[in-house]
Design an enzyme around this catalytic site. Sequence first.
Site, mmCIF file in Angstrom:
data_model
loop_
_atom_site.group_PDB
_atom_site.id
_atom_site.type_symbol
_atom_site.label_atom_id
_atom_site.label_comp_id
_atom_site.label_asym_id
_atom_site.label_seq_id
_atom_site.Cartn_x
_atom_site.Cartn_y
_atom_site.Cartn_z
ATOM 1 N N SER A 52 -3.646 -8.398 1.285
ATOM 2 C CA SER A 52 -4.055 -9.226 2.435
ATOM 3 C C SER A 52 -5.413 -8.799 2.978
ATOM 4 O O SER A 52 -6.131 -9.611 3.559
ATOM 5 C CB SER A 52 -3.000 -9.143 3.543
ATOM 6 O OG SER A 52 -1.844 -9.852 3.146
ATOM 7 N N CYS A 53 -5.765 -7.522 2.791
ATOM 8 C CA CYS A 53 -7.078 -7.042 3.245
ATOM 9 C C CYS A 53 -8.199 -7.858 2.587
ATOM 10 O O CYS A 53 -9.293 -7.950 3.121
ATOM 11 C CB CYS A 53 -7.265 -5.568 2.896
ATOM 12 S SG CYS A 53 -5.882 -4.510 3.300
ATOM 13 N N ARG A 92 -1.488 4.660 3.027
ATOM 14 C CA ARG A 92 -1.774 5.474 1.835
ATOM 15 C C ARG A 92 -1.840 6.963 2.178
ATOM 16 O O ARG A 92 -1.381 7.804 1.402
ATOM 17 C CB ARG A 92 -3.070 4.994 1.172
ATOM 18 C CG ARG A 92 -2.863 3.655 0.482
ATOM 19 C CD ARG A 92 -4.038 3.177 -0.323
ATOM 20 N NE ARG A 92 -3.720 1.874 -0.897
ATOM 21 C CZ ARG A 92 -3.100 1.687 -2.065
ATOM 22 N NH1 ARG A 92 -2.770 2.715 -2.812
ATOM 23 N NH2 ARG A 92 -2.817 0.466 -2.492
ATOM 24 N N HIS A 127 0.814 -1.228 0.000
ATOM 25 C CA HIS A 127 0.000 0.000 0.000
ATOM 26 C C HIS A 127 0.845 1.275 0.000
ATOM 27 O O HIS A 127 0.608 2.189 -0.793
ATOM 28 C CB HIS A 127 -0.947 0.001 1.206
ATOM 29 C CG HIS A 127 -2.013 -1.023 1.088
ATOM 30 N ND1 HIS A 127 -3.177 -0.812 0.397
ATOM 31 C CD2 HIS A 127 -2.078 -2.288 1.543
ATOM 32 C CE1 HIS A 127 -3.929 -1.890 0.438
ATOM 33 N NE2 HIS A 127 -3.286 -2.815 1.126
HETATM 34 P P1 FAD Z 1 3.337 -4.339 3.724
HETATM 35 O O1 FAD Z 1 1.964 -4.601 3.209
HETATM 36 O O2 FAD Z 1 3.774 -5.021 4.952
HETATM 37 O O3 FAD Z 1 4.348 -4.617 2.557
HETATM 38 C C1 FAD Z 1 5.716 -4.390 2.647
HETATM 39 C C2 FAD Z 1 6.352 -4.880 1.372
HETATM 40 O O4 FAD Z 1 7.737 -4.564 1.393
HETATM 41 C C3 FAD Z 1 6.269 -6.402 1.233
HETATM 42 O O5 FAD Z 1 5.717 -6.721 -0.021
HETATM 43 C C4 FAD Z 1 7.710 -6.875 1.394
HETATM 44 O O6 FAD Z 1 8.004 -8.021 0.627
HETATM 45 C C5 FAD Z 1 8.475 -5.660 0.884
HETATM 46 N N1 FAD Z 1 9.840 -5.551 1.454
HETATM 47 C C6 FAD Z 1 10.188 -5.566 2.763
HETATM 48 N N2 FAD Z 1 11.514 -5.394 2.902
HETATM 49 C C7 FAD Z 1 12.025 -5.261 1.648
HETATM 50 C C8 FAD Z 1 13.333 -5.060 1.142
HETATM 51 N N3 FAD Z 1 14.388 -4.941 1.950
HETATM 52 N N4 FAD Z 1 13.499 -4.981 -0.204
HETATM 53 C C9 FAD Z 1 12.436 -5.087 -1.051
HETATM 54 N N5 FAD Z 1 11.169 -5.282 -0.615
HETATM 55 C C10 FAD Z 1 10.961 -5.367 0.713
HETATM 56 N N6 FAD Z 1 -5.735 -2.711 6.428
HETATM 57 C C11 FAD Z 1 -6.826 -1.950 6.154
HETATM 58 O O7 FAD Z 1 -6.718 -0.718 6.084
HETATM 59 N N7 FAD Z 1 -8.042 -2.529 5.921
HETATM 60 C C12 FAD Z 1 -8.228 -3.878 5.968
HETATM 61 O O8 FAD Z 1 -9.343 -4.367 5.750
HETATM 62 C C13 FAD Z 1 -7.104 -4.703 6.275
HETATM 63 N N8 FAD Z 1 -7.235 -6.052 6.349
HETATM 64 C C14 FAD Z 1 -6.125 -6.821 6.567
HETATM 65 C C15 FAD Z 1 -6.275 -8.211 6.607
HETATM 66 C C16 FAD Z 1 -5.178 -9.018 6.833
HETATM 67 C C17 FAD Z 1 -5.352 -10.522 6.861
HETATM 68 C C18 FAD Z 1 -3.886 -8.436 7.002
HETATM 69 C C19 FAD Z 1 -2.675 -9.303 7.209
HETATM 70 C C20 FAD Z 1 -3.730 -7.060 6.983
HETATM 71 C C21 FAD Z 1 -4.851 -6.244 6.779
HETATM 72 N N9 FAD Z 1 -4.740 -4.839 6.749
HETATM 73 C C22 FAD Z 1 -5.846 -4.061 6.497
HETATM 74 C C23 FAD Z 1 -3.437 -4.181 7.022
HETATM 75 C C24 FAD Z 1 -2.722 -3.838 5.721
HETATM 76 O O9 FAD Z 1 -2.554 -5.001 4.948
HETATM 77 C C25 FAD Z 1 -1.373 -3.212 6.037
HETATM 78 O O10 FAD Z 1 -1.575 -2.110 6.880
HETATM 79 C C26 FAD Z 1 -0.668 -2.748 4.777
HETATM 80 O O11 FAD Z 1 -0.411 -3.849 3.943
HETATM 81 C C27 FAD Z 1 0.645 -2.041 5.101
HETATM 82 O O12 FAD Z 1 1.267 -1.669 3.900
HETATM 83 P P2 FAD Z 1 2.832 -1.357 3.867
HETATM 84 O O13 FAD Z 1 3.103 -0.723 2.552
HETATM 85 O O14 FAD Z 1 3.240 -0.643 5.085
HETATM 86 O O15 FAD Z 1 3.594 -2.761 4.005
#
Ligand code: FAD
Length: 451
Positions: free
Chosen positions: A41-42, A303, A10
Amino acid sequence: MKVIIIGASHGGHQSALELLDKHQGADVTIYEKGDFVSFLSCGMQLFLEDKVSGVDDVRNFRPEDIESRGGKVKSQHEVLSFDADKKEVTVKNLATHETFTDTYDKLILSSGVTPAALSVPGADKENVFFMRGRAWALKIKEKMQDTAVKDVVVIGSGYIGVEAAEVFAKAGKHVTIIDMIDDVLGNYLDKELTDILAPVFKKNNIDLALGETISAFTGDTAVTGVETANGVIDADLVIVAAGVTPNTTWLKGLVDLEPRGQIKVDAYLRTSAPDVYAVGDAILPLSIASGKHAPVALASSARREARYVIRNIDKATPTETFRGVLGTSALSVFDYKFAMTGLNNFTAERSGVSVTGSFFTDTLRPTFVTNDGNTDVYVKLNFDADSHKILGGQVMSTYDVTAHINTLALAITTGLTLEDLAEADFFFQPGFDRQWSLLNLAAQAALGETK
Ligand code: FAD
């Protein structure tokens, strides 16, 4: 401006969209270590319950969505390190094992979190699963269909644990949720609401083992049970949804980290390294309601943070600080749908903020409406006792009243009081609501008015 984004979820996706939309000519590269871009995953519960077109459609975006706008998406590329002086990242191509460097003007970290394993004996046994990402989604789906799996234990009674429990209960498994806290969903909802939900779990073949700490997983190679002080609960499968670990080990010594490993950010979402920003689950964002930094693991927060960062990325110091987030979120529990925003009793105490609560219950529509799904509605408002400023709230019903929480989120963001909410000009139409709208009535009740 050359921008490197780490993580294609995200935070990374929104950063790329904003850059390509608002900064003409920006050179944007997303590095993602996973091989699939970008599983949502959401949407995992919707996938597991067969409500989506296919697992590969449950995603934020396809690489070509960003590439058609001029950005680059490099999956199976792990960023190993960065050099803030040289403005360089070291990247490993996980397919070829080749390592190379790339340069940036600005670097955005959105590396997220990984589900945390429990540090108890047997935690590495077979059939101990996690619920995040595409690979786990596929493994969970297989177990749902496996008739040998009869007893499922879910560890953690937060949003993810409850989603997992519901999925397996609907698949005909006997489910037990274990948590060390005393109320299911107790970190999200106050007791007035968790007390309404607790019997709903039992009615749907889910036992609640609350106030219990896990001491071990039993079994030879595969798990057969989960041990607590009260005995062993049978388990053919365990889903661990009890916390997360930030993906920041590789950042040690490169940027300042919080005591629990999250990336430390300032009021502008800048890290301690120059021209390096961080967003998403890997940071501790500011809470609008408490004025303190606190964990909020939501896509919606990631976001908002990304949007703010990109809006200001070309300014030495932005004129406005990042406003913060409220953790506004929603979930269904079988027939019930609830939403929450801002501070509840748990998060208020954790942040050291004193809140006064008012619980309001009524019928959705006037009581003379007897034949149109008229049902009970519940609102909890948390506010400051002196100023009456609204600091948090929860809404719940078997009817979908969750959209009211967005009004409440706006009320908190703009500093409204109970008095403001009690008189706000919301509509009345007896096919929809009472003579006063739900939040008007809840605020009036919080002010001690009885009607
Ligand atoms: P993440 O989604 O954790 O992604 C991080 C990415 O970085 C990963 O793809 C990883 O592979 C990559 N990465 C990490 N380190 C490195 C590196 N060194 N080099 C290259 N790539 C790397 N939120 C909501 O708002 N509404 C919902 O309904 C909701 N439902 C959910 C249901 C479930 C089952 C889960 C598990 C989560 C849910 N969430 C929901 C939470 C939401 O998924 C997370 O808040 C969101 O994905 C966070 O986004 P992010 O970009 O911080 O990181």
